[in-house]
Design a protein around this motif. Structure first.
Motif, PDB file in Angstrom:
ATOM      1  N   VAL A  50      35.026  43.964  32.684  1.00 26.22           N
ATOM      2  CA  VAL A  50      36.711  43.315  31.863  1.00 26.22           C
ATOM      3  C   VAL A  50      37.004  42.128  33.342  1.00 26.22           C
ATOM      4  CG1 VAL A  50      38.753  42.004  31.652  1.00 26.22           C
ATOM      5  CG2 VAL A  50      37.531  44.252  30.198  1.00 26.22           C
ATOM      6  N   ILE A  51      36.814  40.880  32.848  1.00 24.30           N
ATOM      7  CA  ILE A  51      36.777  39.470  34.084  1.00 24.30           C
ATOM      8  C   ILE A  51      38.542  38.991  33.942  1.00 24.30           C
ATOM      9  CG2 ILE A  51      35.861  37.932  35.647  1.00 24.30           C
ATOM     10  CD1 ILE A  51      32.903  38.720  34.703  1.00 24.30           C
ATOM     11  N   ASN A  52      38.895  39.867  34.362  1.00 26.13           N
ATOM     12  CA  ASN A  52      40.894  38.266  34.347  1.00 26.13           C
ATOM     13  C   ASN A  52      40.870  37.105  34.792  1.00 26.13           C
ATOM     14  OD1 ASN A  52      42.034  40.447  32.144  1.00 26.13           O
ATOM     15  ND2 ASN A  52      42.168  41.870  33.629  1.00 26.13           N
ATOM     16  N   VAL A 101      38.082  43.544  36.567  1.00 24.03           N
ATOM     17  CA  VAL A 101      37.458  42.429  38.001  1.00 24.03           C
ATOM     18  C   VAL A 101      38.935  41.675  37.715  1.00 24.03           C
ATOM     19  CG1 VAL A 101      36.117  40.319  39.492  1.00 24.03           C
ATOM     20  CG2 VAL A 101      34.917  42.237  37.628  1.00 24.03           C
ATOM     21  N   ASN A 102      39.209  41.761  38.435  1.00 26.87           N
ATOM     22  CA  ASN A 102      40.909  40.250  38.945  1.00 26.87           C
ATOM     23  C   ASN A 102      40.287  39.965  39.720  1.00 26.87           C
ATOM     24  OD1 ASN A 102      42.368  42.291  36.566  1.00 26.87           O
ATOM     25  ND2 ASN A 102      42.803  43.649  38.661  1.00 26.87           N
ATOM     26  N   VAL A 103      40.565  38.189  39.196  1.00 24.72           N
ATOM     27  CA  VAL A 103      40.419  37.430  40.089  1.00 24.72           C
ATOM     28  C   VAL A 103      41.694  36.558  40.758  1.00 24.72           C
ATOM     29  CG1 VAL A 103      39.499  34.776  40.148  1.00 24.72           C
ATOM     30  CG2 VAL A 103      38.176  35.996  38.642  1.00 24.72           C
ATOM     31  N   GLY A 104      42.645  37.088  41.561  1.00 18.64           N
ATOM     32  CA  GLY A 104      43.936  36.678  42.419  1.00 18.64           C
ATOM     33  C   GLY A 104      43.174  35.074  43.160  1.00 18.64           C
ATOM     34  N   VAL A 143      37.563  48.819  39.677  1.00 15.70           N
ATOM     35  CA  VAL A 143      38.466  48.109  40.152  1.00 15.70           C
ATOM     36  C   VAL A 143      38.316  47.104  41.086  1.00 15.70           C
ATOM     37  CG1 VAL A 143      41.289  47.390  39.858  1.00 15.70           C
ATOM     38  CG2 VAL A 143      40.729  49.681  38.612  1.00 15.70           C
ATOM     39  N   ILE A 144      37.907  46.014  40.760  1.00 14.40           N
ATOM     40  CA  ILE A 144      37.888  44.741  42.087  1.00 14.40           C
ATOM     41  C   ILE A 144      38.580  44.215  42.085  1.00 14.40           C
ATOM     42  CG2 ILE A 144      35.920  43.363  42.739  1.00 14.40           C
ATOM     43  CD1 ILE A 144      34.107  45.544  41.171  1.00 14.40           C
ATOM     44  N   HIS A 145      38.838  43.802  42.578  1.00 13.79           N
ATOM     45  CA  HIS A 145      40.170  42.343  42.950  1.00 13.79           C
ATOM     46  C   HIS A 145      39.281  41.150  43.456  1.00 13.79           C
ATOM     47  CE1 HIS A 145      43.676  40.056  45.250  1.00 13.79           C
ATOM     48  NE2 HIS A 145      43.666  40.402  44.033  1.00 13.79           N
ATOM     49  N   GLN A 180      29.469  35.188  44.310  1.00 13.30           N
ATOM     50  CA  GLN A 180      30.268  35.955  45.246  1.00 13.30           C
ATOM     51  C   GLN A 180      30.283  37.017  44.066  1.00 13.30           C
ATOM     52  OE1 GLN A 180      31.962  35.658  48.921  1.00 13.30           O
ATOM     53  NE2 GLN A 180      31.201  32.867  48.516  1.00 13.30           N
ATOM     54  N   ILE A 181      31.074  36.675  42.999  1.00 16.33           N
ATOM     55  CA  ILE A 181      31.449  38.060  42.159  1.00 16.33           C
ATOM     56  C   ILE A 181      30.532  38.615  41.753  1.00 16.33           C
ATOM     57  CG2 ILE A 181      33.403  38.084  39.479  1.00 16.33           C
ATOM     58  CD1 ILE A 181      34.197  35.639  40.379  1.00 16.33           C
TER      59      ILE A 181
END
Length: 233
Positions: A50-52, A101-104, A143-145, A180-181
């Motif tokens: 999941v890429i948020n 993957v949470n894109v901050g 979980v990747i930030h 990069q993600i």
């Protein structure tokens, strides 16, 4: 690949570019119905990543912003990723291997004047990512930030683009950030800060925030100038 968004025409166009291995779901993730529809579509598609990436920004001084604008930022950039993750966690935990993957944003660790609501939302997303990673440490769910710096996308208003030019803000292309993600996923990274100067500044803000306070005072007049509503001539 499952593409989720609110604009069905853009989703269909992107699906056409990507080919038969992609599918779409048109949904508003700020609503319970949209989250439910997306979660159901994700399970049907058999996703395990999941890429948020849902986000909204509102540039301006807090006291001059309508609450509706601030609320939209919080709902889209913080509440929506939490809701979707919450809905999909049972499914992801049942997979042999999965990732969230949470894109901050760099502003989540380096809050910036003129972006108070956005900084708050992205700081919340960073905290959520770290706490969830620790909750899931005994599972196969990673979980990747990701913390990108400025990205050249249509989400940036004319005022934001003008501010970035005035401050000589480094920025990246969206496809470079996407690469990069992917690399972060391949090496199962936990945190990725994109941009070398930003990496130093975010570390310094965590270690000695008063130094960043003083450094940003010099930029405040420029921020306020570009945050003023433009009057048509």
């Amino acid at each position: 690949l499952l593409l989720a968004g609110r604009d069905v025409a853009r989703l269909e166009a992107l699906k056409g570019e990507l080919g038969h291995k992609s599918s779409i779901v048109c949904a508003d993730l700020t609503t319970p119905e949209g989250v439910q529809a997306t979660a159901q579509a994700a399970q049907i598609a058999g996703i395990n990543v999941v890429i948020n990436n849902a986000g909204a920004s509102a540039f301006g001084l807090v006291e001059r912003q309508a609450w509706q604008s601030i609320e939209q930022v919080l709902e889209t950039s913080l509440a929506a990723p939490l809701r979707l993750t919450h809905a999909l966690l049972p499914w992801l935990r049942a997979q042999p291997q999965a990732a969230i993957v949470n894109v901050g944003s760099a502003f989540g660790s380096l809050p910036f004047p003129g972006f108070a609501a956005y900084s708050a939302a992205k700081a919340g997303l960073r905290g959520f990512s770290q706490a969830l990673r620790r909750e899931l440490a005994d599972t196969q769910v990673s979980v990747i930030h990701i913390s990108p710096r400025a990205i050249r996308t249509p989400m940036n208003s004319d005022a934001v683009n003008a501010l970035n030019r005035a401050l000589n803000t480094p920025s990246d292309e969206a496809h470079d950030v996407a690469r990069q993600i992917v690399r972060a996923l391949k090496r199962n990274a936990t945190e990725l800060q994109i941009g070398f100067p930003e990496l130093i500044f975010t570390w310094l803000n965590g270690f000695a925030p008063s130094l960043i306070d003083r450094a940003l005072v010099a930029k405040l007049a420029t921020v306020k100038e570009h945050a003023q509503p433009r009057v048509a001539k």
